[in-house]
Design a protein around this motif. Structure first.
Motif, PDB file in Angstrom:
ATOM      1  N   GLU A  57       0.865  -1.382  -0.007  1.00  0.00           N
ATOM      2  CA  GLU A  57      -0.033   0.130  -0.031  1.00  0.00           C
ATOM      3  C   GLU A  57       0.936   1.216  -0.060  1.00  0.00           C
ATOM      4  N   TRP A  58       2.056   1.295   0.762  1.00  0.00           N
ATOM      5  CA  TRP A  58       2.760   2.430   0.904  1.00  0.00           C
ATOM      6  C   TRP A  58       3.686   2.593  -0.440  1.00  0.00           C
ATOM      7  N   GLN A  59       3.694   1.478  -1.128  1.00  0.00           N
ATOM      8  CA  GLN A  59       4.571   1.609  -2.343  1.00  0.00           C
ATOM      9  C   GLN A  59       3.842   2.157  -3.430  1.00  0.00           C
ATOM     10  N   LYS A  60       2.581   1.954  -3.324  1.00  0.00           N
ATOM     11  CA  LYS A  60       1.556   2.757  -4.021  1.00  0.00           C
ATOM     12  C   LYS A  60       1.393   4.256  -3.904  1.00  0.00           C
ATOM     13  N   VAL A  61       1.654   4.480  -2.825  1.00  0.00           N
ATOM     14  CA  VAL A  61       1.661   5.997  -2.095  1.00  0.00           C
ATOM     15  C   VAL A  61       2.771   6.535  -2.617  1.00  0.00           C
ATOM     16  N   LEU A  62       4.230   5.958  -2.780  1.00  0.00           N
ATOM     17  CA  LEU A  62       5.402   6.332  -3.034  1.00  0.00           C
ATOM     18  C   LEU A  62       5.181   6.633  -4.629  1.00  0.00           C
ATOM     19  N   ALA A  63       4.706   5.677  -5.414  1.00  0.00           N
ATOM     20  CA  ALA A  63       4.476   5.892  -6.777  1.00  0.00           C
ATOM     21  C   ALA A  63       3.588   6.830  -7.255  1.00  0.00           C
ATOM     22  N   SER A  64       2.832   6.984  -6.622  1.00  0.00           N
ATOM     23  CA  SER A  64       1.719   8.361  -6.897  1.00  0.00           C
ATOM     24  C   SER A  64       2.329   9.674  -6.657  1.00  0.00           C
ATOM     25  N   ALA A  65       3.253   9.600  -5.371  1.00  0.00           N
ATOM     26  CA  ALA A  65       4.033  10.809  -5.085  1.00  0.00           C
ATOM     27  C   ALA A  65       4.913  11.246  -6.333  1.00  0.00           C
ATOM     28  N   ARG A  66       5.686  10.069  -6.629  1.00  0.00           N
ATOM     29  CA  ARG A  66       6.571  10.389  -7.802  1.00  0.00           C
ATOM     30  C   ARG A  66       5.976  10.734  -8.936  1.00  0.00           C
ATOM     31  N   ARG A  67       4.699  10.458  -9.283  1.00  0.00           N
ATOM     32  CA  ARG A  67       4.206  10.778 -10.457  1.00  0.00           C
ATOM     33  C   ARG A  67       3.673  12.378 -10.093  1.00  0.00           C
ATOM     34  N   ASP A  92      16.611  14.073  -3.868  1.00  0.00           N
ATOM     35  CA  ASP A  92      17.425  12.788  -3.989  1.00  0.00           C
ATOM     36  C   ASP A  92      16.897  11.364  -3.839  1.00  0.00           C
ATOM     37  N   THR A  93      15.843  11.380  -2.653  1.00  0.00           N
ATOM     38  CA  THR A  93      15.176  10.433  -1.976  1.00  0.00           C
ATOM     39  C   THR A  93      14.048   9.893  -2.959  1.00  0.00           C
ATOM     40  N   TYR A  94      13.266  10.647  -3.387  1.00  0.00           N
ATOM     41  CA  TYR A  94      11.955  10.497  -3.924  1.00  0.00           C
ATOM     42  C   TYR A  94      11.773  10.971  -5.090  1.00  0.00           C
ATOM     43  N   GLY A  95      12.734  11.697  -5.598  1.00  0.00           N
ATOM     44  CA  GLY A  95      12.406  12.688  -6.738  1.00  0.00           C
ATOM     45  C   GLY A  95      11.330  13.546  -6.835  1.00  0.00           C
ATOM     46  N   ILE A  96      11.092  14.084  -5.629  1.00  0.00           N
ATOM     47  CA  ILE A  96       9.930  15.065  -5.481  1.00  0.00           C
ATOM     48  C   ILE A  96      10.576  16.367  -5.307  1.00  0.00           C
ATOM     49  N   LYS A  97      10.177  17.323  -5.771  1.00  0.00           N
ATOM     50  CA  LYS A  97      10.625  18.668  -5.581  1.00  0.00           C
ATOM     51  C   LYS A  97       9.585  19.496  -4.855  1.00  0.00           C
ATOM     52  N   MET A  98      10.444  20.245  -3.771  1.00  0.00           N
ATOM     53  CA  MET A  98       9.775  20.648  -2.619  1.00  0.00           C
ATOM     54  C   MET A  98       9.523  22.354  -2.772  1.00  0.00           C
ATOM     55  N   GLU A  99       8.504  22.913  -2.843  1.00  0.00           N
ATOM     56  CA  GLU A  99       8.048  24.313  -2.895  1.00  0.00           C
ATOM     57  C   GLU A  99       7.566  24.697  -1.511  1.00  0.00           C
TER      58      GLU A  99
END
Length: 377
Positions: A57-67, A92-99
């Motif tokens: 379930e958490w892997q799905k959250v991570l995949a959605s977050a990366r998208r 670096d960890t998740y490929g997510i940009k922070m604003e």
């Protein structure tokens, strides 16, 4: 100088019950763990499950977050070094940009409330000082979402005190770090040690007129807490006398810290270490000093915002902030104390010295803070 509306606001404080200051040994400052009522325990989100299903379930959250690719954090605490380190870690960890949207807690709360009413959502997460008043305002527009970070269930033995679900009465905030402080901060080039105030009474000396800055006590935050702490110890008449001191009220914590660090002010009130740590670490001539009337203990919450544009990235960010890596980064640049037992914490020597010298602590909880917030008009 105190604004004209302050008189009416001050009179309203007479109706507020007195909150007791809790005394403790000068060499053993207590851990700021707020009590949790039975109703709060029932309302808090259930801990995340562990095991293969929960991992999937958490892997799905991570995949959605990366998208989603981005996360918008509204924050009171955002020193440049902290922003750089956290932004890099998320990328670096998740490929997510922070604003980042950096502003006082009350200002960001108003942004979130307006967004919710207009159904034009921008914030994904909110990191601020704790205020019952602001939490209630955001609940009224369904702006706060419950979230049980998986790291809490995965590492059950690492949490200090009563854990992460101890701030609100409904579990819609997560204790990520702890802080203590609200001591006066002085500029050591402008004050000799023998001039350091030992009591707030000393700040009534005419020589400090026009030389004190304070976080604005008419909004929830460090200024209102200092106002009430002093009122409880010295009475409302203290602040009537303080009107003559032309105290400059500022709503931006960074600006309050900057003024004392640069010598534009001699003394600053209403700041916790995370609001002046960036000045301390570069050797600015500032020093928090123990004060007879005591200091303040609290946890600093993170909130998941309901209907945020990047809901999964918001969950990933908050979960990361509770990991060992996240705690270490936040601690390093804010001076906050980690809520994890396995993160080595060494406070800045100036802050550690004043912690050890403090013998009275106003201990924060939902009930105490609710009383304090009632005084803000």
């Amino acid at each position: 100088m105190f604004r004209k509306s302050t008189g009416k606001w001050l009179v309203s404080l007479l109706l507020v019950p007195i909150v007791a200051l809790i005394a403790c040994a000068p060499k053993a400052a207590p851990t700021p763990a707020a009590p949790v009522s039975a109703s709060a325990t029932q309302a808090a989100p259930a801990p995340s499950r562990t095991g293969p299903a929960a991992d999937a379930e958490w892997q799905k959250v991570l995949a959605s977050a990366r998208r989603e690719g981005s996360v918008n954090l509204y924050s009171t605490f955002a020193q440049p070094e902290l922003r750089t380190a956290m932004t890099k870690a998320m990328q670096d960890t998740y490929g997510i940009k922070m604003e980042w949207v950096v502003s006082a807690g009350a200002t960001n709360a108003e942004r979130i409330r307006v967004e919710a009413r207009a159904k034009q959502y921008v914030a994904d997460a909110w990191w601020t000082g704790f205020s019952v008043l602001l939490v209630k305002e955001l609940r009224a527009v369904d702006a706060l979402a419950l979230f049980a970070p998986p790291v809490v269930a995965q590492e059950p033995g690492v949490w200090k005190g009563k854990g992460v679900y101890t701030i609100t009465d409904k579990g819609d905030a997560l204790a990520v770090t702890q802080t203590r402080g609200l001591w006066p901060v002085v500029n050591t080039k402008l004050l000799r040690p023998e001039e350091y105030p030992r009591s707030y009474r000393d700040l009534l000396d005419p020589k400090w007129k026009g030389r004190i800055v304070m976080h604005d006590p008419t909004v929830p935050g460090g200024g209102s807490i200092v106002f009430n702490l002093v009122r409880m110890e010295l009475g409302l008449e203290y602040w009537e006398k303080a009107k003559q001191q032309n105290i400059a009220f500022i709503r931006d914590y960074g600006e309050t810290g900057r003024r004392v660090a640069t010598g534009e002010a001699a003394i600053a009130l209403g700041l916790t270490p995370n609001q002046y740590m960036s000045f301390l670490v570069v050797g600015a001539p500032i020093k928090p000093i123990p004060i007879e009337e005591g200091a303040y203990l609290t946890s600093l919450p993170w909130f998941l915002i309901n209907h945020g544009p990047h809901p999964n990235a918001g969950r990933v960010l908050i979960n990361w902030a509770l990991t060992k890596e996240g705690q270490a980064i936040i601690m390093r640049f804010t001076g906050d104390e980690p809520i994890r037992k396995d993160v080595e914490f060494k406070q800045h020597p100036e802050v550690e010295a004043v912690v050890q010298a403090t013998t009275k602590w106003l201990v924060d909880s939902w009930e105490v803070k609710e009383l304090l917030d009632q005084t803000v008009a």
